[in-house]
Design a protein around this motif. Structure first.
Motif, PDB file in Angstrom:
ATOM      1  N   TRP A   7      11.031  -5.989 -24.006  1.00  0.00           N
ATOM      2  CA  TRP A   7       9.767  -5.496 -23.416  1.00  0.00           C
ATOM      3  C   TRP A   7       8.720  -5.203 -24.477  1.00  0.00           C
ATOM      4  O   TRP A   7       7.512  -5.274 -24.216  1.00  0.00           O
ATOM      5  N   ALA A  11       4.990  -6.678 -24.216  1.00  0.00           N
ATOM      6  CA  ALA A  11       3.793  -5.834 -24.329  1.00  0.00           C
ATOM      7  C   ALA A  11       2.834  -6.364 -25.373  1.00  0.00           C
ATOM      8  O   ALA A  11       1.617  -6.369 -25.187  1.00  0.00           O
ATOM      9  N   THR A  15      -1.121  -7.690 -24.438  1.00  0.00           N
ATOM     10  CA  THR A  15      -2.296  -6.924 -24.902  1.00  0.00           C
ATOM     11  C   THR A  15      -3.005  -7.586 -26.057  1.00  0.00           C
ATOM     12  O   THR A  15      -3.936  -7.022 -26.627  1.00  0.00           O
ATOM     13  N   GLU A  55       1.568   4.174 -22.590  1.00  0.00           N
ATOM     14  CA  GLU A  55       1.670   2.902 -21.858  1.00  0.00           C
ATOM     15  C   GLU A  55       2.926   2.153 -22.255  1.00  0.00           C
ATOM     16  O   GLU A  55       3.619   1.549 -21.432  1.00  0.00           O
ATOM     17  N   SER A  59       6.334   1.318 -19.839  1.00  0.00           N
ATOM     18  CA  SER A  59       6.751  -0.058 -19.548  1.00  0.00           C
ATOM     19  C   SER A  59       8.231  -0.304 -19.810  1.00  0.00           C
ATOM     20  O   SER A  59       8.750  -1.341 -19.461  1.00  0.00           O
ATOM     21  N   ASN A  79       8.869  -1.096 -12.878  1.00  0.00           N
ATOM     22  CA  ASN A  79       7.773  -1.065 -13.862  1.00  0.00           C
ATOM     23  C   ASN A  79       7.769  -2.275 -14.760  1.00  0.00           C
ATOM     24  O   ASN A  79       7.339  -2.218 -15.926  1.00  0.00           O
ATOM     25  N   ALA A  80       8.333  -3.359 -14.270  1.00  0.00           N
ATOM     26  CA  ALA A  80       8.377  -4.557 -15.117  1.00  0.00           C
ATOM     27  C   ALA A  80       7.011  -5.200 -15.168  1.00  0.00           C
ATOM     28  O   ALA A  80       6.358  -5.370 -14.125  1.00  0.00           O
ATOM     29  N   PRO A  81       6.496  -5.588 -16.314  1.00  0.00           N
ATOM     30  CA  PRO A  81       5.201  -6.272 -16.395  1.00  0.00           C
ATOM     31  C   PRO A  81       5.300  -7.679 -15.857  1.00  0.00           C
ATOM     32  O   PRO A  81       6.386  -8.214 -15.677  1.00  0.00           O
TER      33      PRO A  81
END
Length: 713
Positions: A7, A11, A15, A55, A59, A79-81
């Motif tokens: 993760w 992330a 971003t 944040e 995540s 809460n998985a992106p």
């Protein structure tokens, strides 16, 4: 932690839009100098985080405490992106639609504990019993002159394949193994420059339809033979000073032969414990080869840790208390203070094993630190005892002409009255003998191999010579040979009280009558034995003398003396042939024959006497043709015992007779001859003899058969 790293990567990709652009510009360095594009001051300072901590932590998926649990599918994680699409960016700057997710990828992984680790079978693994098989022959060169051919053939991979292989590659692999084997064998004889090569050749077939054979030839080249240039032993001082070197049978100039060197080192390990050094340790040898000079030599060095010179101390014990220390001290054939000898330690263990009361027993020397004035150390012997079953059942059976079939069974409790107080019950069942007996036996009674025996028995015997119902009470002290200690001098002495009712032919009345006798006897025996075995002697001689003063009570008291002397000899003509002979003579003085109980008279004939004649049938006969026995006896026997492997053939000639007189004579000897077969076992030979009388009398049979254990004498 694997999930956290995953993760974190997602992330960073989500971003940082520049990451996708950098992927399309691989190989270009960032612009520097005045023309470089301007960046955000906050980013240039490096103080702003790429992703805020709140944040980033939000995540992260929850972590289970079960490390063996299957991984969850990505879509099921809270809460998985969104799944990152790493496909190339479209010209308008947008990402293409995500590919459809495979259902198999969404399934949880199988737990390791239930994973099937069986390897997959491939086509190469399939064994086809109908697959073609090639044949080959093995040839050996270069090792015959070194007498290594038989060793090579017994260990060869090619030979073990029995001339069959799946393909030529397998034959070549076996040949390479045999190359190494040939080199190893040559080096074992001292040829340390040895080499070996193998060649695989094809032998053409007889015709186009006949496949050819392969010939695998292994050729060994020994090279130079290495010899010992020096021998050095690193050891502490010993007594005598040459104890180690004298028992290391190696000399300068000897070939560096592995078997000989190992045997010499083993001899040191064997002899030093017999000469007072129970804790000797022979170290790893070092042989420095000189392959540069003109002579091929090796310098030999052997480290030896002799340990202290020792004397026997005391016996101590652990484990099951089968024997206490007091009784254990009956068994040693050494005294405290004698120089240690491992052979006597082994003898002590063998004597304990022979009692039959141990499941396992060990005798180990233990250092004590007690040093005597002469510098020797007292060594105690630790006896580890593990109790075994004290009860046993035994049986034996045999047949002979005249005695018929006879079977004997016994029950024994060897330690009912500790220490070594045994109770034995015996049953005899046969066509001509039946009986019961109870025996008390105290083994190793105050002295090793000295035995006290008391017997109560009731027996019925029905033979041509007499029919008797006999009860006996007897006691005897004896010192006899055992399988682990065959003694030169043995003896027994004791007393007997016998009551017997027997049939006897009364010559005055001309008829058979029954009479009852009471007998008191003091039997004794001494024997001198130089033979090399109890059950199957091949050399030496034995001399035996029996004397029994007795008194018979039958209306009156009649004292008399029974004597018997016997000698046997064994002469080995060769490794397979032994000539054995026996001579025996007996006499009864002080009583008339007809006043003797028939069971106390001397008779000849049978498997242990003159073979070919019925049991007890030699000697005077009554008018009905039945033997009546005599007061004297003589017997002679000669055998040629020829053995081949576990079998043997024994032709024999016997002679003898019994006489009414008190002294035997050489007249009227009866001869019997025959042949026997032997089957040799680890406890003694099985004997089958067939004999015939050479000068029979009326009523004697033509053939007699004897089956038993052990030689005839």
């Amino acid at each position: 932690m694997t999930g956290r790293h995953y993760w974190l990567a997602v992330a960073l990709l989500a971003t940082t839009p520049a990451a996708a652009q950098l992927d399309q510009q691989q190989g270009r360095a960032p612009a520097r100098g005045p023309d470089a594009p301007k960046t955000d001051p906050a980013v240039q300072q490096g103080d702003a985080p790429i992703v805020p901590d709140s944040e980033f932590n939000a995540s992260l998926p929850p972590i289970s405490g079960d490390i063996n649990a299957p991984l969850e599918p990505i879509s099921a994680q809270p809460n998985a992106p969104a799944t990152v699409n790493t496909a190339p960016v479209q010209p308008d700057g947008t990402l293409p639609p995500a590919a459809a997710e495979s259902p198999e990828l969404a399934q949880p992984l199988v737990p390791l504990s239930s994973f099937d680790t069986t390897p997959l079978q491939t086509a190469a693994d399939v064994k086809d019993k109908d697959a073609p098989e090639i044949r080959y022959e093995t040839a050996l060169k270069g090792l015959e002159s070194l007498n290594l051919a038989s060793q090579f053939n017994s260990l060869s991979a090619l030979k073990q394949g029995k001339g069959k292989a799946v393909n030529a590659t397998q034959v070549a692999a076996r040949a390479r193994e045999d190359e190494a084997l040939a080199v190893r064998l040559m080096k074992s004889l001292g040829y340390y420059d040895a080499t070996a090569v193998s060649v695989i050749e094809t032998q053409p077939g007889a015709d186009a339809k006949t496949p050819g054979k392969l010939i695998a030839t292994v050729t060994g080249t020994p090279g130079r033979l290495y010899h010992l240039s020096s021998i050095k032993v690193d050891a502490q001082p010993v007594v005598p000073p040459d104890l180690v070197t004298h028992n290391l049978p190696l000399r300068v100039g000897d070939p560096i032969e592995a078997a000989r060197i190992q045997g010499a080192e083993a001899n040191v390990s064997l002899v030093l414990p017999q000469q007072g050094y129970p804790f000797v340790k022979v170290g790893e040898r070092d042989i420095l080869l000189d392959d540069v000079s003109g002579q091929a030599t090796g310098a030999y060095t052997l480290p030896v840790d002799t340990g202290p010179r020792a004397r026997f101390g005391q016996l101590v014990t652990t484990g099951d208390p089968v024997f206490g220390v007091e009784h254990l001290n009956v068994f040693p054939r050494f005294k405290s203070g004698d120089i240690y000898d491992s052979r006597k330690t082994d003898d002590l263990r063998d004597a304990l094993v022979a009692t039959g009361l141990f499941r396992s027993v060990a005798v180990e020397p233990q250092r004590t630190g007690r040093v005597d004035a002469d510098g020797t150390e007292a060594v105690d012997l630790l006896v580890r005892q593990t109790e075994g079953p004290p009860r046993s059942l035994a049986g034996s059976a045999g047949y002979s002409t005249g005695q018929g079939f006879k079977a004997e069974g016994s029950w024994t409790h060897r330690n009912l009255f500790p220490p070594e107080g045994a109770l034995i019950g015996t049953v005899v069942a046969g066509t001509q003998e039946q009986g019961l007996s109870g025996t008390f036996r105290r083994s190793n009674a105050g002295q090793r191999d000295k035995t006290f025996t008391a017997i109560a028995s009731a027996v019925h015997q029905s033979y041509d010579a007499f029919d008797a119902f006999t009860g006996t009470l007897s006691a005897r002290w004896s010192r006899v040979s055992t399988p682990i200690w065959q003694k030169r001098f043995t003896y027994y002495y004791g007393g007997e009280l016998v009551g017997t009712n027997e049939s006897v032919y009364d010559f005055a009345r001309g008829d058979t009558v029954r009479r009852t006798y009471g007998i008191v006897a003091l039997p004794g025996q001494v024997e001198w034995d130089t033979s090399d075995s109890l059950l199957n002697p091949t050399r030496g001689y034995r001399l035996r003398l029996n004397v029994s003063p007795e008194t018979s009570v039958n209306g009156g008291i009649s004292p008399y003396v029974r004597t018997m002397v016997e000698g046997t000899f064994y002469y080995p003509v060769s490794a397979k042939l032994v000539i054995a002979g026996r001579a025996k003579a007996g006499s009864i003085q002080g009583i008339e024959r007809d006043d003797l109980a028939p069971s106390r008279r001397y008779y000849g004939g049978g498997g242990g006497s003159v073979r070919g004649y019925g049991y007890q049938r030699l000697g005077p006969l009554d008018p009905q043709g039945n033997p009546v026995g005599g007061r004297s006896l003589n017997e002679f026997a000669l055998e040629a015992r020829y053995r081949f492997g576990n079998f043997g053939i024994v032709p024999f000639l016997d002679a003898g007779n019994s006489y009414e007189s008190s002294l035997p004579s050489a007249s009227d000897l009866r001869f019997g001859a025959g042949i026997g077969g032997r089957f040799y076992t680890n406890f003694g030979p099985m004997r089958i003899d067939v004999a015939t009388p050479l000068n029979p009398r009326p009523g004697d049979g033509k053939v007699a058969l004897y089956i038993s254990i052990g030689q005839a004498f």
